[in-house]
Enzyme design. Sequence first.
Site, PDB file in Angstrom:
ATOM      1  N   SER A 221       1.166  -1.289  -0.186  1.00 35.18           N
ATOM      2  CA  SER A 221       0.140   0.196  -0.173  1.00 35.18           C
ATOM      3  C   SER A 221       0.848   1.196  -0.002  1.00 35.18           C
ATOM      4  CB  SER A 221      -0.823  -0.471   1.163  1.00 35.18           C
ATOM      5  OG  SER A 221      -2.173   0.826   1.043  1.00 35.18           O
ATOM      6  N   ASP A 282      -8.538  -4.835  -6.720  1.00 40.97           N
ATOM      7  CA  ASP A 282      -8.210  -3.652  -5.916  1.00 40.97           C
ATOM      8  C   ASP A 282      -8.023  -2.022  -6.928  1.00 40.97           C
ATOM      9  OD1 ASP A 282      -7.190  -2.229  -3.823  1.00 40.97           O
ATOM     10  OD2 ASP A 282      -5.151  -3.207  -3.871  1.00 40.97           O
ATOM     11  N   HIS A 319      -7.531  -5.480  -0.999  1.00 41.58           N
ATOM     12  CA  HIS A 319      -6.530  -4.691  -0.780  1.00 41.58           C
ATOM     13  C   HIS A 319      -5.458  -5.470  -0.129  1.00 41.58           C
ATOM     14  CE1 HIS A 319      -3.419  -1.583  -0.910  1.00 41.58           C
ATOM     15  NE2 HIS A 319      -4.039  -0.594   0.984  1.00 41.58           N
TER      16      HIS A 319
END
Length: 396
Positions: A221, A282, A319
């Site tokens: 991320s 995602d 995610h």
Amino acid sequence: MSTTAPRAVAERWRELHGEDHWKGLLDPLDADLRRSVIGYGELAQATNDAFIREAWSPHAGACRYSRDRFLEKAQASTQLAGLYEVTAFFYATAGAGGVPAPFMVRNRESNWMGYVAVATDAGVAALGRRDVVVAWRGTVRPMEWLNDLDFTLVSAAGVLGAGGRSPAPRVHRGWLSIYTASDPASKYSKLSAREQISDEIKRLMDKYKDEETSITVVGHSLGAAVATLNAADIVSNGLNQHGACPVTAVAFACPRVGDSGFRKLFDELPGLRLLRVCNSPDVVPKYPPMGYADVGVELPVDTRRSPYLKSPGNQAVWHSLECYMHGVAGAQGKRGGFKLEVDRDVALVNKNVDALKEEYHVPPSWSVQRDKGMVRGADGHWKLMDYEGEESSQDK
């Protein structure tokens, strides 16, 4: 790694590290690469598992575990802990401008952002070289930052030494701020994260200058975004100077980092590679949507194909780093379908989210500290004991 046949990795490590940009290894996904990517994912996941995110804790924003116990206590496998040892933690100031709030726990002047580790002698035998790993932590609350993301691009010349290039490389202001901000009044962030990491890499490169080495930067991320910038910085400024030390970033769910000028610089840096693992549903790898360019080579997965997960899923599941690793474990490429090719426990996907089908009887978000860190003393009274301190026991 924890799931890799050691001899195969030791013999093929340059190929698996991206020497030829992973040509012929991604579809179908090479078995050794599959295991290697999962192993690096575990090193990144350890940062999430060890971070104290509870705002009520006096240690919020710190790492729960000391350096010498880190890989063992952060739920990394025994094999993985034996292959690497953590040599340094690094921090970023919580006051960094342009940083999405979910990246930081705001009641500390600085936050623990990750660690530097190096392969042990056993790791060298298994991996074929002395691998130095820089692992960046992701967000505290993975999705909230999307609504408030500042897409401002700023010059990266001060970090990448790119003066005079056309087009001049520009990168996301927030990622750059996390990487370069410092606070002279802070105990942990007198030096920026960039400086802390650079000093440790220089030390390790000098210590192992007569050995074959590699540098691997990993993250998930927002941590993957800063890892991308970190890897480019290492090569651009010659921190991998001893011999032909390749630098590879393994980035999971990585948002875009810079513009076309940054991509051009990234592509031109010798010995720099990036493998970008993207889960098809995602949305994070598609952000920021305009003015930015992808870098590196994409390894696509699609967790919607997994028969183990609830359908259709949601953004939090798509995610999740554990779900990403589940996707890598079962990816079948263009032939479609899903089949677990490595023995990776499916219960792990429910560590922080509610993803597994009910038939597996695994509770959602099961990874919680026992009694929320409260420990009963000999006097019968309970006390919060959620922090070991950074200093390793051997240094005390």
